[in-house]
Design an enzyme around this catalytic site. Structure first.
Site, PDB file in Angstrom:
ATOM      1  N   GLY A   1       0.866  -1.175   0.000  1.00 21.77           N
ATOM      2  CA  GLY A   1       0.000   0.000   0.000  1.00 21.77           C
ATOM      3  C   GLY A   1       0.898   1.218   0.000  1.00 21.77           C
ATOM      4  O   GLY A   1       1.830   1.284  -0.795  1.00 21.77           O
TER       5      GLY A   1
ATOM      6  N   SER B   1       6.000  -5.319  -0.990  1.00 24.58           N
ATOM      7  CA  SER B   1       5.994  -3.898  -1.362  1.00 24.58           C
ATOM      8  C   SER B   1       6.273  -3.010  -0.137  1.00 24.58           C
ATOM      9  O   SER B   1       7.373  -3.065   0.407  1.00 24.58           O
ATOM     10  CB  SER B   1       4.663  -3.586  -2.043  1.00 24.58           C
ATOM     11  OG  SER B   1       4.692  -2.327  -2.643  1.00 24.58           O
ATOM     12  N   ALA B   2       5.315  -2.220   0.330  1.00 28.64           N
ATOM     13  CA  ALA B   2       5.535  -1.360   1.501  1.00 28.64           C
ATOM     14  C   ALA B   2       5.963  -2.191   2.716  1.00 28.64           C
ATOM     15  O   ALA B   2       6.786  -1.748   3.520  1.00 28.64           O
ATOM     16  CB  ALA B   2       4.276  -0.564   1.823  1.00 28.64           C
TER      17      ALA B   2
ATOM     18  N   HIS C   1       9.272  -3.013  -6.635  1.00 30.97           N
ATOM     19  CA  HIS C   1       8.728  -2.662  -7.966  1.00 30.97           C
ATOM     20  C   HIS C   1       9.806  -1.983  -8.814  1.00 30.97           C
ATOM     21  O   HIS C   1       9.524  -1.022  -9.521  1.00 30.97           O
ATOM     22  CB  HIS C   1       7.533  -1.708  -7.857  1.00 30.97           C
ATOM     23  CG  HIS C   1       6.428  -2.171  -6.971  1.00 30.97           C
ATOM     24  ND1 HIS C   1       5.550  -3.168  -7.315  1.00 30.97           N
ATOM     25  CD2 HIS C   1       6.044  -1.746  -5.736  1.00 30.97           C
ATOM     26  CE1 HIS C   1       4.666  -3.333  -6.339  1.00 30.97           C
ATOM     27  NE2 HIS C   1       4.947  -2.491  -5.367  1.00 30.97           N
TER      28      HIS C   1
ATOM     29  N   GLU D   1       9.604  -6.949 -10.053  1.00 31.71           N
ATOM     30  CA  GLU D   1       8.336  -7.651  -9.791  1.00 31.71           C
ATOM     31  C   GLU D   1       8.528  -9.165  -9.884  1.00 31.71           C
ATOM     32  O   GLU D   1       8.999  -9.671 -10.903  1.00 31.71           O
ATOM     33  CB  GLU D   1       7.287  -7.279 -10.847  1.00 31.71           C
ATOM     34  CG  GLU D   1       7.107  -5.798 -11.103  1.00 31.71           C
ATOM     35  CD  GLU D   1       6.159  -5.162 -10.130  1.00 31.71           C
ATOM     36  OE1 GLU D   1       6.146  -5.570  -8.941  1.00 31.71           O
ATOM     37  OE2 GLU D   1       5.434  -4.241 -10.548  1.00 31.71           O
TER      38      GLU D   1
END
Lengths: 235, 235
Positions: free
Chosen positions: A90, A122-123, A159, A194
């Site tokens: 997020g 991710s985050a 990413h 990714e």
């Protein structure tokens, strides 16, 4: 002993949530029946309940239950007692801010250092680096600090995107941004594409997945490393 | 009376530094012989001298001299006495941090409010919004605040990029990021495409250049506005 998986993304192009990494997670979380989910990064502003439900649906495929950290009256205790922890993606600023205002930085560091199996995407991966200064996210909230969990001796850029040579866009490329990071900071940065992830077993850090990663060290030309590369010396 | 130009970018694809907007700047800066340049965003980590030289080369074409703010022993006085001010692009966090640590936020606000002609490009435009929370830049330094100069009643997103429908990248689109901003903040955001700028004359704010801009208001569907649209009611 640290037991961590830090993934660039939760979802690869054309896939469903976590599907590309579920076989790995089955092994990673083999001693856990229930996974404590930290939904604070709130992608797209969905509720913590909705986000937790998405995660629960994915983990049901490998017979794990999932509970959201937001449902516990004492989140510190929930983290300390968790069988396993997953922090979803997020917005990194939102996530970091929530961890600070709820006094969860130290409990989370301790739990992971003490061996609670951890997954970040991710985050949720970004916050395991030294700082969040190499996030790609928009700074939509002002956290008390950019210092992160420092479970790794470097920063992560999830990413990671190669320069688009066809683009007419004049904004900075990702590589330019990370080079600018090194005008003000010295830690290495791992650009995770990714579908790639880092596996941490104690002090051993290994690049996993099918793709190379791009490594940015202070005062060095960026370079590529192949899957299975041992990154334990990177600091 | 405020007299401001806020451009998305300094350089459009295929062009040279500021060339697309020089005719406009000739009129904007017609009463100034010398332009005070604020080089603090330091794109690519070049020296403040080198950055100032690039700007001086561009402004020589319209017979203006340029001096860098970093060369003045008293930068507050330099801003207060400037005939005209230009803040160049680079990293918005670095720029904001430098303005705070040098106590230049209030002097800069006062100078522009009192009518000193101002030009911003990219990061230099971003800082004229309410906050820097809609910058695209990497947070490579931690500024004392995300609050910006608030010379406009909204935020700016420079280098606004439309979603790339061919991309396999799973990171957030720009539109998604700005929507997430609105889960935590209420001010409007003006997505300024490359080659567009805002012209501010007193309380009149007009979209200039050849392209539409994309407007994001809290709890509204984003919409497009055409060149020459009056944005004075946006707040």
């Amino acid at each position: 002993m640290k037991n961590i998986i830090l993934a660039s993304t939760s979802t690869v192009h054309g896939g469903t949530y976590l599907d590309y990494i579920l076989p790995t997670l089955q092994e990673h979380f083999k001693h856990a029946n229930n996974i404590l989910f930290i939904p604070f990064a709130r992608p797209g502003g969905i509720t913590h309940d909705d986000y937790t439900n998405i995660v629960a649906t994915a983990f049901k495929k490998i017979n794990k239950t999932v509970t959201g950290l937001h449902t516990y009256p004492n989140p510190t205790e929930a983290i300390t007692q968790a069988e396993a922890i997953f922090t979803g993606g997020g917005n990194t600023f939102v996530l970091t801010n929530q961890l600070y205002v709820n006094n969860l930085i130290t409990p989370l560091q301790n739990a992971v250092k003490n061996g609670t199996p951890y997954l970040g995407t991710s985050a949720g991966s970004n916050i395991c680096g030294l700082t969040i200064k190499t996030t790609n996210d928009m700074p939509i909230v002002y956290p008390p600090s950019f210092n992160a969990l420092a479970l790794m001796p470097f920063n992560i850029n999830p990413h990671y995107l190669d320069p688009d040579t066809n683009s007419k866009h004049m904004g900075e490329t990702r590589e330019t941004r990370i080079k600018e990071f090194h005008f003000y900071n010295t830690p290495p940065v791992v650009g995770l594409r990714e579908g790639s992830w880092l596996e941490v077993k104690g002090n051993q850090i290994t690049l996993m997945g099918n793709l190379h990663a791009r490594i940015f060290e202070y005062n060095k030309t960026p370079y590529e490393v192949a899957p299975k590369t041992n990154l334990s010396q990177l600091k």
